[in-house]
Design an enzyme around this catalytic site. Structure first.
Site, PDB file in Angstrom:
ATOM      1  N   LYS A   3     -15.364 -92.912  54.752  1.00  0.00           N
ATOM      2  CA  LYS A   3     -15.656 -91.483  54.626  1.00  0.00           C
ATOM      3  C   LYS A   3     -14.626 -90.716  55.412  1.00  0.00           C
ATOM      4  CE  LYS A   3     -19.004 -88.898  52.857  1.00  0.00           C
ATOM      5  NZ  LYS A   3     -19.979 -89.287  51.833  1.00  0.00           N
TER       6      LYS A   3
HETATM    7  N1  GLU Z   1     -19.168 -88.186  48.494  1.00  0.00           N
HETATM    8  C1  GLU Z   1     -19.990 -88.893  47.591  1.00  0.00           C
HETATM    9  C2  GLU Z   1     -20.997 -89.768  48.332  1.00  0.00           C
HETATM   10  O1  GLU Z   1     -21.341 -89.490  49.456  1.00  0.00           O
HETATM   11  C3  GLU Z   1     -19.202 -89.648  46.542  1.00  0.00           C
HETATM   12  C4  GLU Z   1     -18.337 -90.759  47.058  1.00  0.00           C
HETATM   13  C5  GLU Z   1     -17.441 -91.371  45.998  1.00  0.00           C
HETATM   14  O2  GLU Z   1     -17.545 -90.994  44.849  1.00  0.00           O
HETATM   15  O3  GLU Z   1     -16.630 -92.203  46.374  1.00  0.00           O
HETATM   16  O4  GLU Z   1     -21.557 -90.688  47.818  1.00  0.00           O
END
Ligand code: GLU
Length: 486
Positions: free
Chosen positions: A117
């Site tokens: 993240k």
């Molecule tokens: N930000 C989104 C999540 O928390 C999507 C992550 C992604 O598609 O890699 O799941």
């Protein structure tokens, strides 16, 4: 940094657990019920690495410094995957907790990624589009330089405060730095369609929330555990946060499933109408006026958080972490909560709600629609072909054969045996990319729910879906570590 020891519960903290502590506490509760080899528990729990970058961008005649992060929680599978959020509150603890959730989320829905993240401490509303592009490209440059944006190493995606536009800038920045990489487009997901994106990605997380609820309501035993009955039709729903996820979830539940959206909570207060609010109209109002204040046909309450406590059947927190905490948990009346946001219920609140019998469909499952469709986009980018391009017309030609044959037969049998025009047009249409994406997402959400509920129902010591979700995903992560000989 303080760590919550295994075996301790949130009370030992003597304060509201932070997001990071909540994820640790929830993880600990699950591993205490598992039989992992010594040391493996810690290996899975810890965040492998977090990169912090401070960079300057010349804006409005002076250099402004920004702080960004990319945390890699687990590399048991690569690339690692997870969004990049833009918010002033972004900090290392938060991105690490979110990266951990990504590991468990990907394992639960079987997308072949480790967890990661990123975040940038910025209030995007303070900058115009050109400034945001400069900042984003510079941040992407810093990450790409260290393979923290890379098709086979680390694949970011949108999160709070970012969307298709930012992903297009990042992908383009990566492509400029890697001019001969044939797979450059697979370096981020959530891109616009004309820049290598996939149909249905924007609404994927909200659609996933809808599919999750549809699957929940296919199991009468589970519905009964929440003290509910019947189908989604007519269920009263309160949504907190009408951003991308909340808006799409509420819209689909209203349009396709007959739910009544009785409450919508936003930054400037909440709207409440027991007869049901028109989600599209509220969304348009917010876009035009910047908030819900003044929206006709509803009661407006300036005290938005109080509406979380109103009576309803389903509560959907779809914004920030920690909105349901030890202060308000006891007053939450919804029998069923589906966590569209990441970490909206603190570990303390989770404990209180569980003891009350509230059923919580946990974040790592409930909002996994986003990463699931990101997975499809990544595969599309690597295969360099749109889904359905090869088989669509062939499928239509085969269907045409059957329809013609049926028409020939019905000529002999009479009009009563002829096909309805609606059936004919639907049946004749071959699946395009959007239909295939929806089908893949629906299948993923059904199967992941079933794997959680199996543990929930089969193990006597498992009393809730969250711990079941952790058990399934930690088990899968542990299995892949074992397979690697660790
Ligand atoms: N930000 C989104 C999540 O928390 C999507 C992550 C992604 O598609 O890699 O799941």
């Amino acid at each position: 940094m303080f760590r919550v020891p295994v075996g301790e519960d949130w009370m030992a903290l003597q304060k509201e657990p932070s997001f990071r502590e909540s994820v640790d506490l929830m993880f600990n509760r699950a591993v205490a019920m598992m039989d992992l080899p010594p040391g493996l528990e810690e290996k899975i729990r810890v965040c492998n690495a977090t990169y912090t970058v401070r960079f300057g961008v010349r804006l409005r005649g002076q250099i402004q410094t920004f702080t960004g992060y990319r945390a890699v929680h687990s590399e048991h599978m690569e690339p690692v995957k997870g969004g990049i959020r833009y918010a002033p509150s972004v900090n290392q603890d938060e991105v690490e907790a979110l990266a951990a959730l990504m590991t468990y989320k990907c394992a639960l829905v079987e997308t072949p990624f480790g967890g990661s993240k990123g975040g940038l401490c910025i209030d995007p509303r303070q900058y115009d589009e050109h400034e945001l592009e400069l900042i984003t490209r510079r941040f992407a440059y810093e990450l790409a330089k260290r393979d923290l944006i890379h098709p086979s190493q680390n694949v970011p995606a949108p999160d709070m405060g970012t969307g298709e536009r930012e992903m297009a800038w990042m992908a383009d920045q990566y492509a400029r730095m890697n001019t001969t990489d044939i797979n450059a487009r697979a370096c981020v997901t959530g891109k616009p369609l004309n820049a290598g994106g996939i149909s249905g990605r924007v609404e994927a997380t909200g659609r996933g929330v809808e599919y999750a609820l549809q699957e929940f309501f296919r199991h009468p035993e589970d519905i009964a555990k929440a003290g509910l009955a019947g189908t989604l039709d007519g269920k009263r729903v309160i949504v907190q946060g009408l951003g991308n996820v909340g808006y799409h979830a509420a819209k689909f539940l209203q349009e396709d499933d007959g739910c009544l959206i009785t409450g919508i909570i936003e930054r400037d207060g909440a709207l409440f109408n027991p007869e049901g609010l028109n989600v599209g109209a509220v969304h348009d109002w917010i876009v035009k006026h910047g908030g819900v204040t003044g929206f006709p046909d509803a009661n407006h309450s300036a005290e938005g958080a109080a509406v979380l406590e109103e009576e309803c059947d389903i509560l959907i927190p779809a914004a920030l972490e920690g909105v349901i905490n030890t202060e308000n948990a006891a007053r939450i009346r919804a029998p069923l909560i589906i966590e569209a946001a990441n970490g909206p219920v603190t570990a303390g609140a989770d404990d209180i709600l569980r003891k009350k019998g509230t059923v919580i469909i946990p974040d790592m499952y409930a909002n996994a629609g986003g990463v699931t469709v990101s997975y499809f986009e990544w595969v599309k980018n690597l295969s360099h072909i749109r889904f359905g391009r090869m088989q669509r017309r062939q499928e239509e030609a085969r269907h045409e054969l059957i329809v013609r044959e049926l028409e020939r037969l019905s000529e002999h049998l009479g009009d009563a045996w002829s096909m309805t025009p609606d059936f004919k047009s639907k049946y004749l249409r071959g699946a395009g990319e959007l239909e295939l994406v929806r089908s893949g997402l629906d299948d993923t959400m059904r199967i992941a729910y079933q794997s959680m509920r199996e543990v929930w129902h089969d193990r006597e010591d498992v009393g809730d879906l969250r711990v079941a979700a952790y058990l399934v995903s930690i088990d899968r992560v542990a299995a892949s570590y074992r397979a690697k000989g660790l």
